[in-house]
Design a protein around this motif. Sequence first.
Motif, PDB file in Angstrom:
ATOM      1  N   VAL A  12     -26.771 -44.879  72.556  1.00 51.80           N
ATOM      2  CA  VAL A  12     -26.201 -46.067  71.922  1.00 51.80           C
ATOM      3  C   VAL A  12     -24.774 -45.807  71.463  1.00 51.80           C
ATOM      4  O   VAL A  12     -23.848 -46.530  71.804  1.00 51.80           O
ATOM      5  CB  VAL A  12     -27.071 -46.535  70.734  1.00 51.80           C
ATOM      6  CG1 VAL A  12     -26.364 -47.637  69.952  1.00 51.80           C
ATOM      7  CG2 VAL A  12     -28.414 -47.026  71.226  1.00 51.80           C
ATOM      8  N   ASN A  13     -24.582 -44.728  70.718  1.00 53.70           N
ATOM      9  CA  ASN A  13     -23.267 -44.503  70.104  1.00 53.70           C
ATOM     10  C   ASN A  13     -22.234 -43.897  71.038  1.00 53.70           C
ATOM     11  O   ASN A  13     -21.041 -44.035  70.822  1.00 53.70           O
ATOM     12  CB  ASN A  13     -23.412 -43.656  68.851  1.00 53.70           C
ATOM     13  CG  ASN A  13     -24.021 -44.475  67.740  1.00 53.70           C
ATOM     14  OD1 ASN A  13     -23.350 -45.311  67.148  1.00 53.70           O
ATOM     15  ND2 ASN A  13     -25.306 -44.272  67.506  1.00 53.70           N
ATOM     16  N   ARG A  15     -22.353 -44.401  74.505  1.00 47.57           N
ATOM     17  CA  ARG A  15     -22.703 -44.912  75.827  1.00 47.57           C
ATOM     18  C   ARG A  15     -21.552 -44.700  76.800  1.00 47.57           C
ATOM     19  O   ARG A  15     -21.746 -44.520  77.986  1.00 47.57           O
ATOM     20  CB  ARG A  15     -23.056 -46.401  75.727  1.00 47.57           C
ATOM     21  CG  ARG A  15     -23.754 -46.919  76.983  1.00 47.57           C
ATOM     22  CD  ARG A  15     -24.170 -48.361  76.822  1.00 47.57           C
ATOM     23  NE  ARG A  15     -24.856 -48.854  78.018  1.00 47.57           N
ATOM     24  CZ  ARG A  15     -25.126 -50.130  78.204  1.00 47.57           C
ATOM     25  NH1 ARG A  15     -24.800 -51.027  77.316  1.00 47.57           N
ATOM     26  NH2 ARG A  15     -25.737 -50.522  79.306  1.00 47.57           N
ATOM     27  N   VAL A  19     -21.450 -43.793  80.657  1.00 43.51           N
ATOM     28  CA  VAL A  19     -20.851 -44.746  81.603  1.00 43.51           C
ATOM     29  C   VAL A  19     -19.738 -44.066  82.404  1.00 43.51           C
ATOM     30  O   VAL A  19     -19.692 -44.141  83.635  1.00 43.51           O
ATOM     31  CB  VAL A  19     -20.308 -45.992  80.853  1.00 43.51           C
ATOM     32  CG1 VAL A  19     -19.520 -46.892  81.790  1.00 43.51           C
ATOM     33  CG2 VAL A  19     -21.460 -46.778  80.228  1.00 43.51           C
ATOM     34  N   ASP A 327     -16.402 -53.162  74.421  1.00 45.17           N
ATOM     35  CA  ASP A 327     -17.484 -52.686  73.549  1.00 45.17           C
ATOM     36  C   ASP A 327     -18.172 -51.463  74.145  1.00 45.17           C
ATOM     37  O   ASP A 327     -18.827 -50.703  73.445  1.00 45.17           O
ATOM     38  CB  ASP A 327     -18.547 -53.781  73.367  1.00 45.17           C
ATOM     39  CG  ASP A 327     -18.095 -54.824  72.358  1.00 45.17           C
ATOM     40  OD1 ASP A 327     -17.150 -54.529  71.604  1.00 45.17           O
ATOM     41  OD2 ASP A 327     -18.677 -55.921  72.337  1.00 45.17           O
ATOM     42  N   ILE A 328     -18.059 -51.322  75.448  1.00 46.57           N
ATOM     43  CA  ILE A 328     -18.747 -50.213  76.114  1.00 46.57           C
ATOM     44  C   ILE A 328     -17.819 -49.007  76.224  1.00 46.57           C
ATOM     45  O   ILE A 328     -18.191 -47.885  75.927  1.00 46.57           O
ATOM     46  CB  ILE A 328     -19.253 -50.666  77.506  1.00 46.57           C
ATOM     47  CG1 ILE A 328     -20.196 -51.865  77.340  1.00 46.57           C
ATOM     48  CG2 ILE A 328     -19.946 -49.526  78.240  1.00 46.57           C
ATOM     49  CD1 ILE A 328     -20.655 -52.500  78.616  1.00 46.57           C
ATOM     50  N   PRO A 330     -14.410 -48.249  74.624  1.00 48.29           N
ATOM     51  CA  PRO A 330     -13.387 -48.769  73.701  1.00 48.29           C
ATOM     52  C   PRO A 330     -11.956 -48.425  74.127  1.00 48.29           C
ATOM     53  O   PRO A 330     -11.029 -49.163  73.810  1.00 48.29           O
ATOM     54  CB  PRO A 330     -13.732 -48.093  72.365  1.00 48.29           C
ATOM     55  CG  PRO A 330     -15.135 -47.605  72.506  1.00 48.29           C
ATOM     56  CD  PRO A 330     -15.388 -47.374  73.960  1.00 48.29           C
ATOM     57  N   ILE A 360     -30.513 -50.310  72.871  1.00 48.48           N
ATOM     58  CA  ILE A 360     -29.276 -51.052  73.130  1.00 48.48           C
ATOM     59  C   ILE A 360     -29.601 -52.533  73.300  1.00 48.48           C
ATOM     60  O   ILE A 360     -28.923 -53.408  72.764  1.00 48.48           O
ATOM     61  CB  ILE A 360     -28.543 -50.510  74.376  1.00 48.48           C
ATOM     62  CG1 ILE A 360     -27.966 -49.136  74.056  1.00 48.48           C
ATOM     63  CG2 ILE A 360     -27.435 -51.457  74.817  1.00 48.48           C
ATOM     64  CD1 ILE A 360     -27.154 -48.522  75.159  1.00 48.48           C
ATOM     65  N   LEU A 363     -30.379 -54.018  69.881  1.00 53.64           N
ATOM     66  CA  LEU A 363     -29.171 -54.166  69.071  1.00 53.64           C
ATOM     67  C   LEU A 363     -28.277 -55.274  69.630  1.00 53.64           C
ATOM     68  O   LEU A 363     -27.659 -56.023  68.877  1.00 53.64           O
ATOM     69  CB  LEU A 363     -28.418 -52.840  69.007  1.00 53.64           C
ATOM     70  CG  LEU A 363     -29.130 -51.726  68.248  1.00 53.64           C
ATOM     71  CD1 LEU A 363     -28.386 -50.414  68.368  1.00 53.64           C
ATOM     72  CD2 LEU A 363     -29.313 -52.088  66.782  1.00 53.64           C
ATOM     73  N   TYR A 364     -28.235 -55.370  70.944  1.00 51.17           N
ATOM     74  CA  TYR A 364     -27.444 -56.441  71.559  1.00 51.17           C
ATOM     75  C   TYR A 364     -27.999 -57.802  71.155  1.00 51.17           C
ATOM     76  O   TYR A 364     -27.262 -58.717  70.802  1.00 51.17           O
ATOM     77  CB  TYR A 364     -27.447 -56.313  73.088  1.00 51.17           C
ATOM     78  CG  TYR A 364     -26.052 -56.074  73.607  1.00 51.17           C
ATOM     79  CD1 TYR A 364     -25.280 -57.122  74.065  1.00 51.17           C
ATOM     80  CD2 TYR A 364     -25.498 -54.804  73.590  1.00 51.17           C
ATOM     81  CE1 TYR A 364     -23.989 -56.901  74.499  1.00 51.17           C
ATOM     82  CE2 TYR A 364     -24.215 -54.573  74.022  1.00 51.17           C
ATOM     83  CZ  TYR A 364     -23.460 -55.625  74.474  1.00 51.17           C
ATOM     84  OH  TYR A 364     -22.190 -55.424  74.878  1.00 51.17           O
ATOM     85  N   HIS A 367     -27.119 -58.281  67.367  1.00 56.37           N
ATOM     86  CA  HIS A 367     -25.739 -58.242  66.857  1.00 56.37           C
ATOM     87  C   HIS A 367     -24.681 -58.744  67.833  1.00 56.37           C
ATOM     88  O   HIS A 367     -23.503 -58.583  67.577  1.00 56.37           O
ATOM     89  CB  HIS A 367     -25.362 -56.796  66.467  1.00 56.37           C
ATOM     90  CG  HIS A 367     -26.266 -56.211  65.441  1.00 56.37           C
ATOM     91  ND1 HIS A 367     -26.160 -56.519  64.120  1.00 56.37           N
ATOM     92  CD2 HIS A 367     -27.305 -55.356  65.550  1.00 56.37           C
ATOM     93  CE1 HIS A 367     -27.087 -55.874  63.446  1.00 56.37           C
ATOM     94  NE2 HIS A 367     -27.799 -55.156  64.290  1.00 56.37           N
ATOM     95  N   HIS A 368     -25.113 -59.268  68.946  1.00 59.84           N
ATOM     96  CA  HIS A 368     -24.119 -59.664  69.938  1.00 59.84           C
ATOM     97  C   HIS A 368     -24.388 -61.105  70.351  1.00 59.84           C
ATOM     98  O   HIS A 368     -25.541 -61.511  70.417  1.00 59.84           O
ATOM     99  CB  HIS A 368     -24.252 -58.746  71.157  1.00 59.84           C
ATOM    100  CG  HIS A 368     -22.965 -58.514  71.864  1.00 59.84           C
ATOM    101  ND1 HIS A 368     -22.101 -57.489  71.523  1.00 59.84           N
ATOM    102  CD2 HIS A 368     -22.377 -59.161  72.893  1.00 59.84           C
ATOM    103  CE1 HIS A 368     -21.052 -57.519  72.321  1.00 59.84           C
ATOM    104  NE2 HIS A 368     -21.197 -58.533  73.164  1.00 59.84           N
ATOM    105  N   GLU A 428     -19.138 -59.685  69.381  1.00 60.08           N
ATOM    106  CA  GLU A 428     -19.901 -59.426  68.170  1.00 60.08           C
ATOM    107  C   GLU A 428     -19.475 -60.423  67.093  1.00 60.08           C
ATOM    108  O   GLU A 428     -18.292 -60.468  66.751  1.00 60.08           O
ATOM    109  CB  GLU A 428     -19.542 -58.013  67.706  1.00 60.08           C
ATOM    110  CG  GLU A 428     -20.635 -57.305  67.008  1.00 60.08           C
ATOM    111  CD  GLU A 428     -20.166 -55.925  66.615  1.00 60.08           C
ATOM    112  OE1 GLU A 428     -20.335 -55.581  65.451  1.00 60.08           O
ATOM    113  OE2 GLU A 428     -19.601 -55.223  67.479  1.00 60.08           O
TER     114      GLU A 428
END
Length: 501
Positions: A12-13, A15, A19, A327-328, A330, A360, A363-364, A367-368, A428
């Motif tokens: 999550v933190n 990612r 990626v 978001d993925i 930054p 994920i 949380l998406y 919060h998204h 977000e």
Amino acid sequence: MHSDSLMEYILVNYRWVFVVFFLLPCTLIGKVWATFEKSLWSRRRHTGLDHQKKVENIQLEIRHRNVYAPNRVMCTARPSWRSMTLAEMTYKKCMFNINVHLDEMISIDSHNRTVRVEPSITVGQLIPILIQSGWTVPVALELEDLTIGGLVMGIGLESSSFKFGLFHKTCTRYELITADGDLITCSEAENPDVFESIPFSYGTLGFLTAIDITIIPAKKYVRLQYRPISSLEKIQSCLISETLDTENNDFVELLMYSKDEGVLMTGKMTDGDQSTKYINEIGRFYKPWFFKHVESFLLSQKNAEEYIPLKDYYFRHNNSLFWEVQDIIPFGNHPVFRYLLGWIMPAKVALLKLTQTDTIKRLYNEHHFIDDFILPISCLKKSVEKFHKHLNIYPIWVCPTVLNPGHGLVHSHASVDNMYIDIGLYGEPNVSNYNSDIAKDLELFVLKSKGFKMMYVGTYLNIYEFKKMFNHCLYQRIRMQLNCEYNFPEVYDKVNKKVRR
Ligand SMILES: Cc1cc2nc3c(=O)[nH]c(=O)nc-3n(C[C@H](O)[C@H](O)[C@H](O)COP(=O)(O)OP(=O)(O)OC[C@H]3O[C@@H](n4cnc5c(N)ncnc54)[C@H](O)[C@@H]3O)c2cc1C
Ligand SMILES: NC(=O)C1=CN([C@@H]2O[C@H](COP(=O)(O)OP(=O)(O)OC[C@H]3O[C@@H](n4cnc5c(N)ncnc54)[C@H](OP(=O)(O)O)[C@@H]3O)[C@@H](O)[C@H]2O)C=CC1
Ligand SMILES: CC(C)=CCC[C@@H](C)[C@H]1CC[C@@]2(C)C3=C(CC[C@]12C)[C@@]1(C)CC[C@H](O)C(C)(C)[C@@H]1CC3
């Protein structure tokens, strides 16, 4: 920490680590494989399956289901992770899956100005081929992985929609396999009611096997004018007047960066001439993300004009998936990253979806916010104020589109063509109390304003509210006519939030 939860925490933190170092190389391998597969296919096509044979195979599969599993309603076998949606389509698990993955271009008819394609071809495959042949489609979608079938069965719109309407308005004929396994074709002249019912039916009237799309001559560039504006009233009035000027504008798009500030973009397709000034190839991998480039005109408060190569213009939001990639990854727009790895970006959406963890996803969901609302153009000011209060997400994508009157599921509420705007909110929410009740409340606001909602993310509306938003009269009649009742689910059964999670 338990090793599983440590893994979750990292996924999550960090990612972006996964990626950048895993999904991007996979994307590259995928691209190489796709090129290799295409050349294999083009060799095999001469001896292998042609369109007719593929259609016969689907018919066989449906007839087989009609004998052995008549109680299970049907849907396509396209897996959820391949689709350009956020949610998982859980309905696929309990329905009978029919494989309709046909992804070739069948033919270009220059005389009648149409191209015939199979439904699973993506916009990213079709448009470059058309441009090479000197043609393009009137409504060219901006994300490469969208499929033509998905855009007809859902809906699609783009910055040229103020002139041409939703994507399906540029389609002239559909080939469909019905619940009984029969192949039918429809157009304005042949089975006109079926033709009108198909768009937005989400695969609940039959399986598409071919689509004819109108083509228009392509030009080299889009001359794009950027106009920063700093008052919401002025933005609304300028947007309305630009959409009326169909003579000078081929494209109209607006990006809002705060409640009162936005950049209005108007474009014209052109071949350029001796005086053609600054050509900006925004599609080059090292170029900044498009929404950041546009923002620079707001920051400098200067009007500007650029010539952008046609294909680069069409796919301007692809690299940054609008603004979702930030978001993925930054630092994805940092010049060092762009020069080093920009050439493989963006990571394949299908791979991102396939590898996202439950955490994920949860949380998406919590919060998204991702959604598109289609409202009458006169509601721009009121809507931006409402979305600002309840979501406070920026940038906002605003894209005008004309809706015609009619009897299908989506049409204008007036008896003449009417100008609407798509308001895209992706990001977000910057409010303290965001929850799914707010999302439902916004859907009701859109319903009350006589607007519509795109359904790729699903809906919190109940069936009655949904039927109020989308006119089901003709759709229900065609369902009876095509014997869909026990063979295909209804649209609502595919788009409500209980089955799109
Ligand atoms: C909820 C969440 C979802 C994420 N989704 C993805 C994803 O789909 N793909 C991906 O590659 N990376 C995702 N990430 C990773 C993300 O890119 C980084 O974790 C993030 O940029 C770290 O920012 P931070 O340290 O400021 O926030 P943190 O201090 O880690 O988070 C604070 C809180 O803010 C919220 N939040 C933070 N970032 C996001 C976000 N991107 N979306 C929704 N809520 C958020 C959460 O409630 C979180 O608990 C996600 C992270 C979070 C926390
Ligand atoms: N700019 C834009 O307008 C954008 C639009 N979108 C949305 O994305 C979606 C398209 O995404 P994409 O990944 O291409 O498509 P999807 O896989 O999401 O498919 C969308 C719907 O079309 C149905 N469908 C697809 N092919 C066929 C077929 N051959 N026969 C019958 N039904 C079919 C699917 O049925 P089933 O459920 O049975 O699989 C599904 O219900 C649309 O809903 C669109 O609104 C997203 C981003 C941008
Ligand atoms: C009408 C228009 C223009 C709609 C644009 C919609 C895009 C912003 C959507 C379509 C697909 C989409 C939902 C997607 C995502 C972001 C928003 C997208 C790109 C992401 C990449 C967000 C991160 C997620 O973990 C995941 C990878 C599953 C999704 C994939 C689809």
